[in-house]
Design a protein around this motif. Structure first.
Motif, mmCIF file in Angstrom:
data_model
loop_
_atom_site.group_PDB
_atom_site.id
_atom_site.type_symbol
_atom_site.label_atom_id
_atom_site.label_comp_id
_atom_site.label_asym_id
_atom_site.label_seq_id
_atom_site.Cartn_x
_atom_site.Cartn_y
_atom_site.Cartn_z
ATOM 1 N N PRO A 147 14.652 -18.390 -14.377
ATOM 2 C CA PRO A 147 14.053 -17.210 -14.931
ATOM 3 C C PRO A 147 14.408 -15.753 -14.153
ATOM 4 O O PRO A 147 13.927 -14.723 -14.365
ATOM 5 C CB PRO A 147 12.669 -17.346 -14.537
ATOM 6 C CG PRO A 147 12.516 -18.470 -13.565
ATOM 7 C CD PRO A 147 13.808 -19.288 -13.756
ATOM 8 N N ARG A 148 15.292 -15.941 -12.912
ATOM 9 C CA ARG A 148 15.652 -14.691 -12.357
ATOM 10 C C ARG A 148 16.788 -14.023 -13.100
ATOM 11 O O ARG A 148 17.125 -12.785 -12.808
ATOM 12 C CB ARG A 148 16.045 -14.879 -10.977
ATOM 13 C CG ARG A 148 14.985 -15.349 -10.066
ATOM 14 C CD ARG A 148 15.532 -16.026 -8.732
ATOM 15 N NE ARG A 148 15.832 -17.262 -8.959
ATOM 16 C CZ ARG A 148 16.297 -17.751 -7.745
ATOM 17 N NH1 ARG A 148 16.245 -17.630 -6.548
ATOM 18 N NH2 ARG A 148 16.595 -19.386 -8.101
ATOM 19 N N LEU A 149 17.388 -14.697 -14.197
ATOM 20 C CA LEU A 149 18.605 -14.140 -14.730
ATOM 21 C C LEU A 149 18.557 -12.882 -15.429
ATOM 22 O O LEU A 149 19.101 -11.799 -15.317
ATOM 23 C CB LEU A 149 19.153 -15.020 -15.985
ATOM 24 C CG LEU A 149 20.173 -14.654 -16.949
ATOM 25 C CD1 LEU A 149 21.274 -14.606 -16.307
ATOM 26 C CD2 LEU A 149 20.252 -15.729 -17.960
ATOM 27 N N PRO A 150 17.203 -12.634 -16.233
ATOM 28 C CA PRO A 150 17.188 -11.173 -16.734
ATOM 29 C C PRO A 150 16.641 -10.230 -15.740
ATOM 30 O O PRO A 150 16.662 -8.986 -16.105
ATOM 31 C CB PRO A 150 16.040 -11.386 -17.831
ATOM 32 C CG PRO A 150 15.286 -12.587 -17.447
ATOM 33 C CD PRO A 150 16.295 -13.607 -16.923
ATOM 34 N N LEU A 151 16.125 -10.812 -14.700
ATOM 35 C CA LEU A 151 15.631 -9.653 -13.532
ATOM 36 C C LEU A 151 17.089 -9.246 -12.753
ATOM 37 O O LEU A 151 16.695 -8.366 -12.150
ATOM 38 C CB LEU A 151 14.821 -10.479 -12.616
ATOM 39 C CG LEU A 151 13.418 -11.029 -13.265
ATOM 40 C CD1 LEU A 151 12.496 -11.755 -12.330
ATOM 41 C CD2 LEU A 151 12.708 -9.787 -13.911
ATOM 42 N N TYR A 152 18.200 -10.005 -12.912
ATOM 43 C CA TYR A 152 19.259 -9.933 -11.973
ATOM 44 C C TYR A 152 20.265 -9.055 -12.976
ATOM 45 O O TYR A 152 20.992 -7.960 -12.311
ATOM 46 C CB TYR A 152 20.031 -11.024 -11.651
ATOM 47 C CG TYR A 152 19.360 -11.711 -10.236
ATOM 48 C CD1 TYR A 152 18.250 -11.216 -9.789
ATOM 49 C CD2 TYR A 152 19.937 -12.714 -9.911
ATOM 50 C CE1 TYR A 152 17.779 -11.857 -8.431
ATOM 51 C CE2 TYR A 152 19.445 -13.437 -8.700
ATOM 52 C CZ TYR A 152 18.388 -12.998 -7.893
ATOM 53 O OH TYR A 152 17.935 -13.532 -6.907
ATOM 54 N N MET A 153 20.355 -9.319 -14.286
ATOM 55 C CA MET A 153 21.435 -8.554 -15.118
ATOM 56 C C MET A 153 20.827 -8.488 -16.480
ATOM 57 O O MET A 153 20.008 -8.961 -16.917
ATOM 58 C CB MET A 153 22.565 -9.429 -14.954
ATOM 59 C CG MET A 153 22.559 -10.927 -15.992
ATOM 60 S SD MET A 153 23.735 -11.902 -15.690
ATOM 61 C CE MET A 153 23.701 -12.438 -13.890
ATOM 62 N N THR A 154 21.583 -7.617 -17.031
ATOM 63 C CA THR A 154 21.346 -7.072 -18.261
ATOM 64 C C THR A 154 22.066 -8.085 -19.343
ATOM 65 O O THR A 154 23.056 -8.772 -18.926
ATOM 66 C CB THR A 154 21.764 -5.559 -18.904
ATOM 67 O OG1 THR A 154 23.212 -5.509 -18.526
ATOM 68 C CG2 THR A 154 21.109 -4.930 -17.845
ATOM 69 N N LYS A 155 21.809 -7.852 -20.526
ATOM 70 C CA LYS A 155 22.555 -8.471 -21.544
ATOM 71 C C LYS A 155 24.022 -7.667 -21.687
ATOM 72 O O LYS A 155 23.908 -6.628 -21.219
ATOM 73 C CB LYS A 155 21.895 -9.023 -22.973
ATOM 74 C CG LYS A 155 21.093 -9.997 -22.550
ATOM 75 C CD LYS A 155 20.349 -10.266 -24.116
ATOM 76 C CE LYS A 155 19.461 -11.725 -23.814
ATOM 77 N NZ LYS A 155 18.527 -11.958 -25.073
ATOM 78 N N ASN A 156 25.017 -8.289 -22.686
ATOM 79 C CA ASN A 156 26.116 -7.293 -22.861
ATOM 80 C C ASN A 156 25.713 -5.868 -23.322
ATOM 81 O O ASN A 156 24.888 -5.545 -24.293
ATOM 82 C CB ASN A 156 27.193 -7.777 -23.758
ATOM 83 C CG ASN A 156 26.484 -8.070 -25.020
ATOM 84 O OD1 ASN A 156 25.391 -8.768 -25.364
ATOM 85 N ND2 ASN A 156 27.332 -8.012 -26.276
ATOM 86 N N GLN A 157 26.480 -4.985 -22.677
ATOM 87 C CA GLN A 157 26.039 -3.401 -22.926
ATOM 88 C C GLN A 157 26.742 -2.663 -24.173
ATOM 89 O O GLN A 157 26.418 -1.621 -24.512
ATOM 90 C CB GLN A 157 26.602 -2.544 -21.724
ATOM 91 C CG GLN A 157 25.695 -3.068 -20.433
ATOM 92 C CD GLN A 157 24.232 -2.562 -20.843
ATOM 93 O OE1 GLN A 157 23.638 -1.554 -20.722
ATOM 94 N NE2 GLN A 157 23.348 -3.855 -20.768
#
Length: 383
Positions: A147-157
Motif C-alpha cells: 500500500p505504500r506504492l501510491p504514496l511513493y510514486m505516481t502513475k505514468n505521467q
C-alpha cells in the motif's frame, strides 16, 4: 559516512588538521574513517548529556531535530548502529561491540525530516523530465501488493509508446524504467514514466525511524543483544513504523501475507523483461534460513528508507539484498560485473586535477583499480 561509502578512501583527517591547505589533501583508509565515526559518535553522546547551549539557541540552527537533544541522542545511536552493521564482515568484533552499545540507548521514535521552508529539489529532478522511477521499486512493490506504492510514486505521467505499437495511456499504470536501457534522447520518454510523489514544499527526509527497528532485527538475527525483542518482533515493528510514517494504514494483513513475492518486470518500451528468482514475502518466516530471514529484513528496510538512495545502495552492496534487476546494457568495458553491479564511484575528474597526490594516496589505499567494479573495505560478502 555517505562519502566514504560512495568512493572508499577519501580526504578526511588532512582536511580537519589543515583546512587551509588547498594544494593537497591525503586520503584516509575507509577503516580509519569508520573508527573515527565511532569515536565522534561516542563523544557526541557524552556531550548531549551536558549541553552548553539553550534550547532556544539550538533551535536557531538545528535543521534536523529543532534543538531536541533527546532526538539527537536517538539519531546518534541509530547512526552508530547503522555504522556497526556496515562493517560486520570487515570487523565483526568491533561491529558487535558498537551495535550492542548503540542498542542500549534509544533509537529514533519518528522520522528526521528537514522542514524549514527549504526547496525539495527531488521535485525539480523529475519535473525536468530527466528522471523516471526505477523498475526495481515499482516491480517489488507491485508484487508485494504494497500500500505504500501510491504514496511513493505516481502513475505514468504521459502516454508511453510501446515497441509493439500499443500505447499506455497517461495515468493508468505504475511504470518503472529498467536500468541501462535505451530510451530516446531528450525530449525523451523518461518523464513519461512514474515519478516521485513530492513537491517543492515536501520535507526533506534525513533518517527514517523504521530503519532503527530493521537494524536491531538484523543484530538480533546475528545473536547480538539488541534489547527486548526478537528478530521477528523488530522486523514487524519496522514495517509497522514505515506504514505509520507514510500514512499507509494498518500493516496487519501485509505482515500476514506469505504468498506475495516481487513480480516479473514487463518492459514497457522494448522487450527487456525480467523475472525475479527470489521467493521472499512480507510475512516473517521462522523456518527460513539465516539468509532467508536476512533477505526479508533488508528488503523491507530498503523499501522503508526510500528515497534515501545512497543508503539503500550501500545495504545492497553489503548484503546482496534485495534482488535487483541487472542493467540491460553494461557500458563499463568489463570493469563492472553485470550481476554484481556498480560497487563504488570512481574519483572525480576535478579531484584528479586539483588533488592529484591525494587521489594517488586514495588509489593506493583502495586495494584495486579506481573504477566502479572495485569493492570497498566493508564489501566482503561472498556472492
Amino acid at each position: 559516512q555517505m562519502l566514504t561509502d560512495v568512493y572508499g578512501p577519501v580526504a578526511y583527517t588532512s582536511c580537519i588538521e589543515d583546512p587551509t591547505n588547498g594544494a593537497s589533501f591525503s586520503y584516509d583508509t575507509q577503516q580509519s574513517i569508520y573508527n573515527s565515526i565511532f569515536e565522534l559518535l561516542d563523544k557526541a553522546l557524552q556531550d548531549f548529556q551536558s549541553p552548553k547551549s539553550t534550547l532556544e539557541e539550538r533551535q536557531s540552527f538545528d535543521y534536523w531535530c529543532n534543538g531536541d537533544l533527546d532526538m539527537w541522542i536517538q539519531v546518534a545511536n541509530q547512526l552508530k548502529l547503522r555504522a556497526a552493521l556496515r562493517i560486520v564482515k570487515a570487523d565483526p568484533t568491533l561491529a558487535k561491540q558498537k551495535a550492542e552499545e548503540a542498542a542500549k540507548g534509544a533509537i529514533l521514535k519518528q522520522d528526521v525530516l528537514i522542514n524549514k521552508s527549504l526547496s525539495n529539489e527531488q521535485t525539480r529532478m523529475f519535473e525536468w523530465g530527466d528522471s523516471g522511477m526505477n523498475a526495481n521499486l515499482t516491480t517489488i512493490l507491485e508484487g508485494f501488493q504494497d500500500p505504500r506504492l501510491p504514496l511513493y510514486m505516481t502513475k505514468n505521467q504521459a502516454d508511453v509508446e510501446c515497441e509493439d505499437g500499443k500505447t499506455i495511456d497517461s495515468g493508468t499504470q505504475y511504470l518503472g524504467i529498467r536500468g541501462g536501457c535505451d530510451l530516446p534522447a531528450k525530449p525523451n520518454q523518461w518523464g513519461n514514466f512514474s515519478k516521485i510523489v513530492c513537491s517543492y514544499t515536501t520535507a526533506l527526509p534525513v533518517m527514517m525511524a523504521a530503519e532503527g527497528y530493521f537494524l536491531r532485527a538484523e543484530g538480533a538475527l546475528r545473536g547480538w543483544n539488541m534489547g527486548t525483542g526478537t528478530a521477528q518482533s523488530f522486523y514487524e515493528a519496522g514495517v509497522r513504523m514505515s506504514f505509520e510514517e507514510t500514512g499507509a494504514g494498518s500493516a496487519d494483513s501485509y505482515l500476514a501475507d506469505n504468498t506475495s513475492v516481487p513480480g516479473a518486470f514487463d518492459d514497457n518500451v522494448g522487450s527487456d523483461n525480467y523475472s525475479f528468482s527470489t521467493t521472499v514475502t512480507p510475512a516473517w518466516d521462522a523456518a527460513a534460513s539465516f539468509e532467508g530471514q536476512l533477505e526479508r529484513i533488508i528488503t523491507q528496510k530498503w523499501i522503508a528508507i526510500y528515497p534515501d538512495g545512497p543508503e539503500g545502495w550501500s545495504e545492497y552492496r553489503r548484503t546482496g539484498y534485495p534482488e535487483l534487476i541487472p542493467v540491460v546494457r553494461n557500458s563499463s568495458n568489463g570493469t563492472v560485473d553485470t550481476d554484481l553491479q556498480v560497487r563504488r564511484l570512481p574519483y572525480t575528474r576535478d579531484e584528479k586535477s586539483n588533488n592529484a597526490a591525494g587521489v594517488s594516496s586514495g588509489k593506493a589505499a583502495l586495494g584495486g583499480p579506481d573504477n566502479g567494479g572495485t569493492k570497498l573495505w566493508w564489501d566482503k560478502k561472498a556472492r
